[in-house]
Motif scaffolding. Sequence first.
Motif, PDB file in Angstrom:
ATOM      1  N   ILE A   1       0.988  -1.079  -0.026  1.00 14.78           N
ATOM      2  CA  ILE A   1       0.181  -0.079   0.221  1.00 14.78           C
ATOM      3  C   ILE A   1       0.988   1.159   0.107  1.00 14.78           C
ATOM      4  O   ILE A   1       1.768   1.359   0.755  1.00 14.78           O
ATOM      5  CB  ILE A   1      -0.958  -0.060   1.110  1.00 14.78           C
ATOM      6  N   ALA A   2       0.695   2.062  -0.903  1.00 12.88           N
ATOM      7  CA  ALA A   2       1.532   3.368  -1.152  1.00 12.88           C
ATOM      8  C   ALA A   2       0.784   4.581  -0.983  1.00 12.88           C
ATOM      9  O   ALA A   2      -0.524   4.710  -1.254  1.00 12.88           O
ATOM     10  CB  ALA A   2       1.975   3.437  -2.445  1.00 12.88           C
ATOM     11  N   LEU A   3       1.424   5.548  -0.393  1.00 10.24           N
ATOM     12  CA  LEU A   3       0.959   6.856  -0.248  1.00 10.24           C
ATOM     13  C   LEU A   3       1.494   7.559  -1.423  1.00 10.24           C
ATOM     14  O   LEU A   3       2.721   7.825  -1.622  1.00 10.24           O
ATOM     15  CB  LEU A   3       1.277   7.495   1.104  1.00 10.24           C
ATOM     16  N   GLY A   4       0.870   8.091  -2.283  1.00  9.65           N
ATOM     17  CA  GLY A   4       1.228   9.184  -3.450  1.00  9.65           C
ATOM     18  C   GLY A   4       0.925  10.594  -3.052  1.00  9.65           C
ATOM     19  O   GLY A   4      -0.147  10.844  -2.506  1.00  9.65           O
ATOM     20  N   LEU A   5       2.006  11.325  -3.327  1.00 10.46           N
ATOM     21  CA  LEU A   5       1.866  12.715  -3.134  1.00 10.46           C
ATOM     22  C   LEU A   5       2.393  13.672  -4.287  1.00 10.46           C
ATOM     23  O   LEU A   5       3.703  13.424  -4.536  1.00 10.46           O
ATOM     24  CB  LEU A   5       2.635  13.063  -1.821  1.00 10.46           C
ATOM     25  N   GLY A   6       1.682  14.187  -5.026  1.00 12.06           N
ATOM     26  CA  GLY A   6       2.267  14.745  -6.079  1.00 12.06           C
ATOM     27  C   GLY A   6       1.261  15.848  -6.738  1.00 12.06           C
ATOM     28  O   GLY A   6       0.525  16.644  -6.164  1.00 12.06           O
TER      29      GLY A   6
END
Length: 256
Positions: free
Chosen positions: A57-62
């Motif tokens: 499970i990833a947290l994406g920030l962009g």
Amino acid sequence: MLGQSLFVLASAALALGSPVEKRDVTCRSPIPDPPLPITGGATELPPVPDNLELKVIALGLGIQNYTCASVGASPVSTGALAMFYDISLLYPESGPNALTIEKFNQLPAFALNHHEIPLHFNDSTVGRVSIEGPGASLKRPFTRATPLDLGEYGSLPFLGRHFFNSDGAPTFVLQRGSINVVAAKKASVPAPGSADPGPAGTGAVAWLALDANANSRGASLVYRVETAGGNSHGCAQAAGQDSTSYSAQYWFYGPK
Ligand SMILES: *[C@@H]1O[C@H](CO)[C@@H](O)[C@H](O)[C@H]1NC(C)=O
Ligand SMILES: *[C@@H]1O[C@H](CO)[C@@H](O)[C@H](O)[C@H]1NC(C)=O
């Protein structure tokens, strides 16, 4: 995945032959994967097929990128750029730093509102819809592979990067390429009304299911859920390019 690693630990304990651990193991099967979040709306994303398991499970920030062809036009999505961090071990009961489910679900909104976007921005306003939505550097958009310091949530390990390839397909390169996915949208549902609209107040991007193409490695199905921010600033002010900061959880599934 998360369940399986516990199972491996339990098996190792069994090999050591401690009667206490042995009793634990014999009646315990591998812990099932955590359930994919649901929006609670009229329709949900398609369920995870039985033959797949959760890999990470990833947290994406962009940022989400858009184009306005003219003033008053509808913004057209031109892709996204995001840094990814591993939040698998923050899922409830996954380790010593695990969060409650409420705090876990709030990770994207918290990151978006409390951390700067870890990309290199281009501060030129030439051809931009609004000064509030700068684009990323075309030469070097991504920052270094360092952990994301999220204050009370701790330090999130760097996992990889998300961008759109030259064919305009969403691409994920994680864990130094052991997960390398080029995907296509399979399904989309609106984010719940309670989703964080982002610092610009534009609203949260949709939740998605994405199918990996045949050349992909390490995962075959990706879900974007618990989105925060990312919708376009709109085309009322000017034509040109636009970007909006966003964050989301990405759940990666592959064959068991
Ligand atoms: C917008 O996103 C696309 C897709 O990843 C990327 O190729 C492009 O460089 C980005 N543009 C800006 C200005 O951020
Ligand atoms: C910054 O944006 C300007 C205007 O679009 C563009 O000409 C320039 O190449 C960009 N520079 C970088 C490093 O992305």
